[in-house]
Write a protein that holds these residues in place. Structure first.
Motif, mmCIF file in Angstrom:
data_model
loop_
_atom_site.group_PDB
_atom_site.id
_atom_site.type_symbol
_atom_site.label_atom_id
_atom_site.label_comp_id
_atom_site.label_asym_id
_atom_site.label_seq_id
_atom_site.Cartn_x
_atom_site.Cartn_y
_atom_site.Cartn_z
ATOM 1 N N VAL A 231 -0.697 5.091 -1.046
ATOM 2 C CA VAL A 231 -1.662 5.250 0.144
ATOM 3 C C VAL A 231 -0.779 5.862 1.434
ATOM 4 O O VAL A 231 0.376 5.410 1.614
ATOM 5 C CB VAL A 231 -2.230 3.740 0.486
ATOM 6 C CG1 VAL A 231 -3.213 3.916 1.693
ATOM 7 C CG2 VAL A 231 -2.999 3.214 -0.898
ATOM 8 N N CYS B 101 -12.777 -3.832 0.373
ATOM 9 C CA CYS B 101 -12.231 -2.390 0.792
ATOM 10 C C CYS B 101 -12.162 -1.687 -0.411
ATOM 11 O O CYS B 101 -11.284 -1.857 -1.228
ATOM 12 C CB CYS B 101 -10.847 -2.471 1.716
ATOM 13 S SG CYS B 101 -10.295 -1.098 2.222
ATOM 14 N N LEU C 256 0.765 -1.016 0.068
ATOM 15 C CA LEU C 256 -0.055 -0.024 0.005
ATOM 16 C C LEU C 256 0.796 1.337 -0.050
ATOM 17 O O LEU C 256 0.458 2.293 -0.555
ATOM 18 C CB LEU C 256 -0.957 0.067 1.309
ATOM 19 C CG LEU C 256 -2.110 -0.940 1.271
ATOM 20 C CD1 LEU C 256 -2.842 -1.146 2.364
ATOM 21 C CD2 LEU C 256 -2.915 -0.614 0.112
ATOM 22 N N TYR D 128 -11.824 4.937 3.735
ATOM 23 C CA TYR D 128 -12.075 3.647 2.763
ATOM 24 C C TYR D 128 -13.293 3.067 3.306
ATOM 25 O O TYR D 128 -14.010 3.460 4.318
ATOM 26 C CB TYR D 128 -10.945 2.735 2.869
ATOM 27 C CG TYR D 128 -10.411 2.352 4.398
ATOM 28 C CD1 TYR D 128 -11.133 1.656 5.263
ATOM 29 C CD2 TYR D 128 -9.367 2.950 4.627
ATOM 30 C CE1 TYR D 128 -10.427 1.095 6.438
ATOM 31 C CE2 TYR D 128 -8.735 2.961 6.082
ATOM 32 C CZ TYR D 128 -9.598 1.938 6.895
ATOM 33 O OH TYR D 128 -9.150 1.540 7.924
ATOM 34 N N ILE E 271 -8.735 -5.288 -2.081
ATOM 35 C CA ILE E 271 -8.624 -3.832 -1.984
ATOM 36 C C ILE E 271 -8.885 -3.167 -3.193
ATOM 37 O O ILE E 271 -8.228 -3.645 -4.137
ATOM 38 C CB ILE E 271 -7.349 -3.423 -1.358
ATOM 39 C CG1 ILE E 271 -7.210 -3.878 0.242
ATOM 40 C CG2 ILE E 271 -7.338 -1.850 -1.316
ATOM 41 C CD1 ILE E 271 -6.060 -3.714 1.010
ATOM 42 N N ARG F 153 -3.687 5.071 6.541
ATOM 43 C CA ARG F 153 -4.510 4.245 5.988
ATOM 44 C C ARG F 153 -3.774 2.762 5.803
ATOM 45 O O ARG F 153 -4.418 1.699 6.137
ATOM 46 C CB ARG F 153 -4.962 4.614 4.963
ATOM 47 C CG ARG F 153 -5.722 5.984 5.079
ATOM 48 C CD ARG F 153 -7.053 5.954 5.594
ATOM 49 N NE ARG F 153 -7.546 7.099 5.635
ATOM 50 C CZ ARG F 153 -8.349 7.395 6.725
ATOM 51 N NH1 ARG F 153 -8.743 6.513 7.808
ATOM 52 N NH2 ARG F 153 -9.089 8.710 6.698
ATOM 53 N N LEU G 71 -10.882 2.221 -1.549
ATOM 54 C CA LEU G 71 -10.067 3.301 -0.890
ATOM 55 C C LEU G 71 -10.810 4.374 -1.637
ATOM 56 O O LEU G 71 -11.353 4.368 -2.919
ATOM 57 C CB LEU G 71 -8.905 3.252 -1.523
ATOM 58 C CG LEU G 71 -7.844 2.011 -0.524
ATOM 59 C CD1 LEU G 71 -6.530 2.053 -1.226
ATOM 60 C CD2 LEU G 71 -7.793 2.288 0.701
ATOM 61 N N SER G 72 -10.951 5.496 -0.775
ATOM 62 C CA SER G 72 -11.410 6.867 -1.163
ATOM 63 C C SER G 72 -12.721 6.740 -1.862
ATOM 64 O O SER G 72 -13.119 7.058 -3.079
ATOM 65 C CB SER G 72 -10.481 7.587 -2.040
ATOM 66 O OG SER G 72 -9.156 7.617 -1.741
ATOM 67 N N THR H 137 -8.546 0.236 -5.239
ATOM 68 C CA THR H 137 -7.858 1.466 -5.432
ATOM 69 C C THR H 137 -8.465 2.565 -6.272
ATOM 70 O O THR H 137 -9.667 2.110 -6.897
ATOM 71 C CB THR H 137 -6.261 1.584 -5.422
ATOM 72 O OG1 THR H 137 -6.144 1.128 -6.946
ATOM 73 C CG2 THR H 137 -5.431 0.640 -4.701
#
Length: 174
Positions: free
Chosen positions: A67, A128, A62, A159, A103, A71, A130-131, A105
Motif C-alpha cells: 500500500v 475499509c 500496510l 479507499y 481492511i 494511504r 482499498l481501491s 485489500t
C-alpha cells in the motif's frame, strides 16, 4: 442601462461536463462537508501527512503489503483518530469478531466484500475497502454496498470507509 451578455447560470452550465476531480474541488480542506464527524476526519486524517501517535503496527503491515505510504499513513491516523484498539487485514468473516477496524485489500473478491460488509454491520465495526474503483466489477460492488449501507460512508477514491455507528445514512465522495 441593461447589462447584456451571459448571466451566471449560463456561465456555470458547462460545469456539468467537467471531470469528477474538478467538480469535487469544493470538498478540498473539508469545505462543503456539513457533518462534524466527517469534517474532523477530513481535517485530522486525510490532510495529515505525518503519523500521529506512537503505535505504527497498521502502518508497517500496510507498507509490507504494498500500500502506498500516503494511504498507509492516513489509515494509521484514522485508527488513532477513531480510537480503535484492534484491526484486521483481509480477515475471514469468522475472524472479524474481535476487530474494531477491518481492511479489505485487492485480494478480496466482490462476493467476499459483500460478506465482510454484512458481518461488519452485524458486529458494528468499521470496514475499509482499498481501491474501490480498481475494476468495473469491484466498482459496481462498492457502489451497491454504499447504497445498501445504513450509516456513514466516505469514498476518497483511494479507499472506501463504511462506518457502522450511531450516525444517520450519509454518503460522501471526496
Amino acid at each position: 442601462m441593461k447589462i447584456t451578455g451571459r448571466n451566471i447560470k449560463r456561465r456555470l452550465y458547462g460545469l456539468s461536463r467537467l471531470p469528477d476531480n474538478i467538480k469535487r474541488a469544493r470538498y478540498w480542506r473539508g469545505h462543503g462537508v456539513h457533518s462534524p464527524f466527517v469534517y474532523s476526519i477530513v481535517r485530522d486524517v486525510f490532510m495529515c501527512r505525518k503519523l500521529k501517535g506512537e503505535n505504527t503496527d497498521l502502518y508497517q503491515q500496510l507498507i509490507s503489503l504494498g500500500v502506498s505510504q500516503r494511504r498507509a499513513i492516513e489509515l494509521q491516523n484514522l485508527l488513532e483518530h477513531c480510537r480503535y484498539s484492534s484491526f484486521g487485514i483481509d480477515c475471514d468473516v469468522e475472524q472479524m469478531e474481535g476487530e474494531e477496524f477491518v481492511i479489505a485489500t485487492l485480494n478480496c473478491d466482490t462476493q467476499t466484500l459483500q460478506q465482510m460488509a454484512a458481518r461488519a454491520t452485524e458486529l458494528q465495526t468499521t470496514l475499509c475497502i482499498l481501491s474501490p474503483a480498481y475494476d468495473q466489477s469491484r466498482d459496481k460492488a462498492c457502489k451497491a454496498l454504499v447504497e445498501a449501507h445504513r450509516c456513514t460512508s466516505i469514498d476518497n477514491r483511494g479507499y472506501l470507509l463504511l462506518f457502522n455507528n450511531h450516525l444517520p445514512k450519509q454518503k460522501f465522495r471526496l
